[in-house]
Every structure is written in structure tokens, then in C-alpha cells.
Write a protein that holds these residues in place. Structure first.
Motif, mmCIF file in Angstrom:
data_model
loop_
_atom_site.group_PDB
_atom_site.id
_atom_site.type_symbol
_atom_site.label_atom_id
_atom_site.label_comp_id
_atom_site.label_asym_id
_atom_site.label_seq_id
_atom_site.Cartn_x
_atom_site.Cartn_y
_atom_site.Cartn_z
ATOM 1 N N UNK A 1 30.459 4.006 15.884
ATOM 2 C CA UNK A 1 29.341 3.245 15.329
ATOM 3 C C UNK A 1 29.687 2.479 14.056
ATOM 4 N N UNK A 2 30.822 2.720 13.445
ATOM 5 C CA UNK A 2 31.088 2.168 12.130
ATOM 6 C C UNK A 2 31.551 0.706 12.191
ATOM 7 N N UNK A 3 31.017 -0.090 11.276
ATOM 8 C CA UNK A 3 31.387 -1.503 11.176
ATOM 9 C C UNK A 3 31.369 -1.882 9.691
ATOM 10 N N UNK A 4 32.418 -2.567 9.202
ATOM 11 C CA UNK A 4 32.470 -2.896 7.778
ATOM 12 C C UNK A 4 31.529 -4.041 7.418
ATOM 13 N N UNK A 5 30.972 -3.978 6.237
ATOM 14 C CA UNK A 5 30.097 -5.030 5.737
ATOM 15 C C UNK A 5 30.809 -6.382 5.747
ATOM 16 N N UNK A 6 32.117 -6.351 5.573
ATOM 17 C CA UNK A 6 32.899 -7.587 5.539
ATOM 18 C C UNK A 6 32.916 -8.314 6.883
ATOM 19 N N UNK A 7 32.509 -7.644 7.973
ATOM 20 C CA UNK A 7 32.490 -8.264 9.291
ATOM 21 C C UNK A 7 31.315 -9.231 9.434
ATOM 22 N N UNK A 8 30.323 -9.125 8.563
ATOM 23 C CA UNK A 8 29.104 -9.903 8.719
ATOM 24 C C UNK A 8 29.243 -11.269 8.060
ATOM 25 N N UNK A 9 28.948 -12.324 8.805
ATOM 26 C CA UNK A 9 28.917 -13.665 8.230
ATOM 27 C C UNK A 9 27.660 -13.852 7.379
ATOM 28 N N UNK A 10 26.562 -13.304 7.857
ATOM 29 C CA UNK A 10 25.316 -13.299 7.084
ATOM 30 C C UNK A 10 24.636 -11.950 7.297
ATOM 31 N N UNK A 11 23.995 -11.435 6.243
ATOM 32 C CA UNK A 11 23.175 -10.247 6.435
ATOM 33 C C UNK A 11 21.996 -10.274 5.481
ATOM 34 N N UNK A 12 20.915 -9.655 5.937
ATOM 35 C CA UNK A 12 19.692 -9.564 5.160
ATOM 36 C C UNK A 12 19.257 -8.112 5.152
#
Length: 425
Positions: free
Chosen positions: A158-169
Motif C-alpha cells: 500500500x505504500x507510495x511516496x509523497x514525491x510520486x504525486x504531481x499534484x495533491x490536496x
């Protein structure tokens, strides 16, 4: 990049792009509400999904030509659009959907997901639903995330790094709940029959709904059960808390409850949160028959909409009207059949429409989809009993299935067995 609104996050979506939507209880409905507006300024968007929750906002007629839904599994929100021809259904084994993504057979431009808050190392969790979303994240060109403080953190894939996101809210909201289905005399009787087929040390796969919950409620005196399943819900909680489910005798992930998604109440989501006894894994793995069969005494418990007297199981449509999907039924029916001491169970009420229609029929309705073939089927259960179809001839199958059909339809079915199949029962 962090943004302040869902609209700002979605602004990076362009015309003609294919979007994957995180599904089940992790449906990013906060993003979808804005997508329904943003898409009006785009052309030819495609939204891929499994079962989604709170996605009714995408069914408005104004979105035609702007966004079209494409579902691998059909639920309440997508069913009307699909059967009206305003959305598309793609039949596929759940285990094979990640393969389509990773191979490029099904391209993905954008992934919309819902995740937990990041930990101190900057890693978020996909939470209660890994399914095919892990694969989508590996191939998507752009990732847009809703970071929800209410999303439980889960272990496994389930783990995914915050750095993978192009945009997040970031926005705090409750997960979509799925309340336990109401029980009645029929589901209780079916649950008792199903439970009678369960032995100590069995490894269970089960779906959601009144029948799995009724069966689980009858297993309190069993010992050392295991769970390797596609999904689970609140019905497993009492057995985990009572020590009935120990996962002790599994060969794959002993000591762990293995799943790919969960749907239920807040109590379930609280139990899941940061619980190292649970492993949320990629559905290409959980539903792989080569993995499933390695656990001895695997038992799959699934349902059906209709079955003919030779054992063909329809589970995704009512005639030509799509109701649900292929899902993982065959993945686990086959895996259980290959497991040492394994069994598969298809359980359902004998009638529909207030007792006026028999779910056991001589012939499937025109257009009905065969999800489990007559060569794979094993146990069939209704409130009237259990039919074991393994190694049975067509005549023997018809006899066994008619015996567990509703009494008011048995004579009619016996006549039809001769008229349609030439079977004298």
C-alpha cells in the motif's frame, strides 16, 4: 506539488487522456466531484475504474463527449449508465487487470487516488484498497492524490511516496461506509449450510454481503482458520478477536490476514489502521491461482445471480443487463479447486423477485454471462440444502440442483430438464 483545491489538482488533466480511479471504499469522491466540473472544459476523457462509491456525480448527461466511464466491475453508481449505453463495461478477471496496465495493453495517463497522511519519511498509504491501483501508479504519467487524514494506514503493497504525486490536496472526510447487510431466515439457513462445509484450518476467501456474514457467524467453534481473500468486511472481526482466525496453518503469509481491499464500517477501518497482522497486497498477486493453491484447504465462498441445471454460473448479468462483473470469482474458484483439500462454494437464495423467479433454471436467460463454467463448479448452496457437483454427470447435476431449488419450481424444472436437455430426472 501541494495545492489548495481539488480543481487546482485536476487542472493538469488534458484532452483525450485516460484516467484511472482508485476504487472501492478508497474512491476519491472528493476529486470526482470536481472532475465532473473540470471535465466540461475537456474533450474525450476516459475514466477507468472498478466498483466506485459516491460517483453518481459523473452520470450527468452534460458530460457526454467530455468524459466516459469505463468499468471493469459494475456497481450501483455505474449500473444505470452502462445499461443505458452511456458508459462501458469491460469483462476481465480481476487478477489480470494489473497485467493489462503493466504491459501497456491498457494505457493510463493519469491516476486519481486517495491516500493517508504521509509518515515522517514522506510515505503515504493507499489504505483500504490496493487492488489494481498499485499497478496504475507504476505506469501513470501523472498522479493526482487526495490526502485524507481519515484514511487508515495499511501494510503490504500500500505504500507510495509523497514525491510520486504531481499534484495533491489535503482534505479530511470519512471513508465511504458499507453497512452490514440485513439478515433474515433465508440468509441464516444458507449461512448454516455453508458453515457445515468449513473445517478447522481452512483458508477462506469470501465476499461481502448477508450470506458471507451469516456463514462467518456460524464459525465461532472452529479452530485456526486462515484468510487469503480478495476482500473482507466486518464479518471477520469477531472471529479475529476471538482467535478463531489465526492464519497459523497457511503456507503463504502464515500469521497474516491477506487481502487486496476492505469495505465496511468505521469499526472495520479503525481495526485495519496500522495493523501489522493485515497485509494489503496487489490483486495480481492475491488473486493469482498459483498463489491461492499453495495454501492447503483453501475454500472460496462466492455468490451468483443464476445457475442452470448443468452447473453454469451467471454472476455478472441479469440476461443482457450488466449487474456487477467477472471480478475475482473464477480466480478463487480455480485456485481453491487446485488447493490440497480445497473446495469452492457458490451460495445464493433459491428465488428472486419475492419468490416468483427460480435462480436455478433449466437454461440461463438469453445474454446471461457464464462467469464460472460447469467444469469448475463444486458446491452449490441454497437455503434448501447443498449440491455437490464435482464428478457428477449432467443428469446427476440436474437431480442435485433441482433438489435444492424452491419446492414450487421443482416439478417445472424436472420437465424442463427433459425438454431442454433430454435429461430424465
Amino acid at each position: 506539488m501541494r495545492v489548495n483545491t481539488a480543481k487546482q489538482a485536476l487542472d493538469i488533466i488534458s484532452d483525450n487522456e485516460i484516467i484511472w480511479c482508485h476504487s472501492m471504499a478508497a474512491t476519491p469522491y472528493y476529486l470526482l466531484q470536481s472532475l465532473a466540473k473540470v471535465a466540461l472544459n475537456r474533450k474525450n476523457l476516459t475514466l477507468l475504474q472498478l466498483h466506485t462509491e459516491q460517483s453518481d456525480c459523473l452520470n450527468i448527461p452534460e458530460l457526454q463527449g467530455h468524459l466516459r466511464q469505463r468499468a471493469f466491475f459494475v456497481g450501483r453508481c455505474t449500473r444505470p449508465a452502462i445499461n443505458a449505453g452511456n458508459a462501458d463495461y469491460v469483462p476481465a478477471f480481476l487478477s489480470e487487470i494489473p497485467k493489462m496496465f503493466r504491459s501497456g495493453e491498457q494505457p493510463i495517463d493519469v491516476a486519481l487516488i486517495q491516500v493517508s497522511l504521509p509518515d515522517k519519511h514522506g510515505w503515504c498509504s493507499l489504505g483500504v484498497s490496493v487492488e489494481a491501483t498499485r499497478a496504475a501508479l507504476q505506469v501513470a504519467k501523472k498522479v493526482i492524490a487526495w490526502v485524507n487524514p481519515k484514511m487508515p494506514r495499511t501494510h503490504g503493497d500500500a505504500m507510495v511516496p509523497l514525491s510520486r504525486f504531481d499534484r495533491y490536496v489535503e482534505f479530511s472526510a470519512e471513508l465511504s461506509p458499507h453497512l452490514p447487510a440485513a439478515q433474515n431466515t433465508v440468509t441464516g439457513q444458507i449461512g448454516q449450510h455453508v458453515a457445515s462445509l468449513i473445517r478447522d484450518r481452512d483458508c477462506l476467501q469470501l465476499g461481502i454481503g448477508a450470506i458471507p456474514d451469516a456463514a462467518l457467524a456460524c464459525l465461532g467453534n472452529h479452530k485456526d482458520l486462515g484468510i487469503h481473500t480478495e476482500m473482507f468486511s466486518d464479518g471477520v472481526l469477531p472471529l479475529l478477536e476471538q482467535g478463531v482466525i489465526t492464519n497459523k496453518y497457511k503456507k503463504k503469509h502464515p500469521g497474516k490476514t491477506v487481502t487486496t481491499f476492505a469495505m465496511g464500517t468505521k469499526a472495520l477501518y479503525d481495526f485495519i489502521d496500522d495493523n501489522p497482522e493485515l497485509a494489503f497486497l496487489d490483486v495480481e498477486y492475491t488473486n493469482d491461482t498459483a498463489v491461492i493453491r499453495q495454501n492447503p484447504q483453501t475454500v472460496s465462498i462466492n455468490s451468483a445471480l443464476q445457475i442452470d441445471i448443468t452447473g453454469q454460473v451467471c454472476a455478472d448479468s441479469l440476461g443482457t443487463k450488466i449487474y456487477s462483473g467477472v471480478g475475482g470469482q473464477m480466480d478463487f474458484v480455480r485456485g481453491a479447486g487446485l488447493s490440497e483439500g480445497g473446495r469452492s462454494i457458490i451460495a445464493f437464495p433459491a428465488t428472486a423477485a419475492g419468490g416468483t423467479v427460480s435462480r436455478i433454471s433449466s437454461l440461463l436467460s438469453p445474454g446471461a454471462g457464464v462467469v464460472t463454467t460447469r467444469a469448475h463448479v463444486h458446491y452449490i448452496v441454497t437455503e434448501y440444502g447443498i449440491a455437490n457437483l464435482r464428478a457428477k454427470s449432467l443428469t446427476e447435476r440436474a437431480q442435485a440442483l433441482i433438489a435444492i431449488s424452491a419446492p414450487q419450481f421443482q416439478e417445472q424444472l424436472a420437465r424442463a430438464a427433459w425438454d431442454d436437455w433430454g435429461l430424465l430426472v
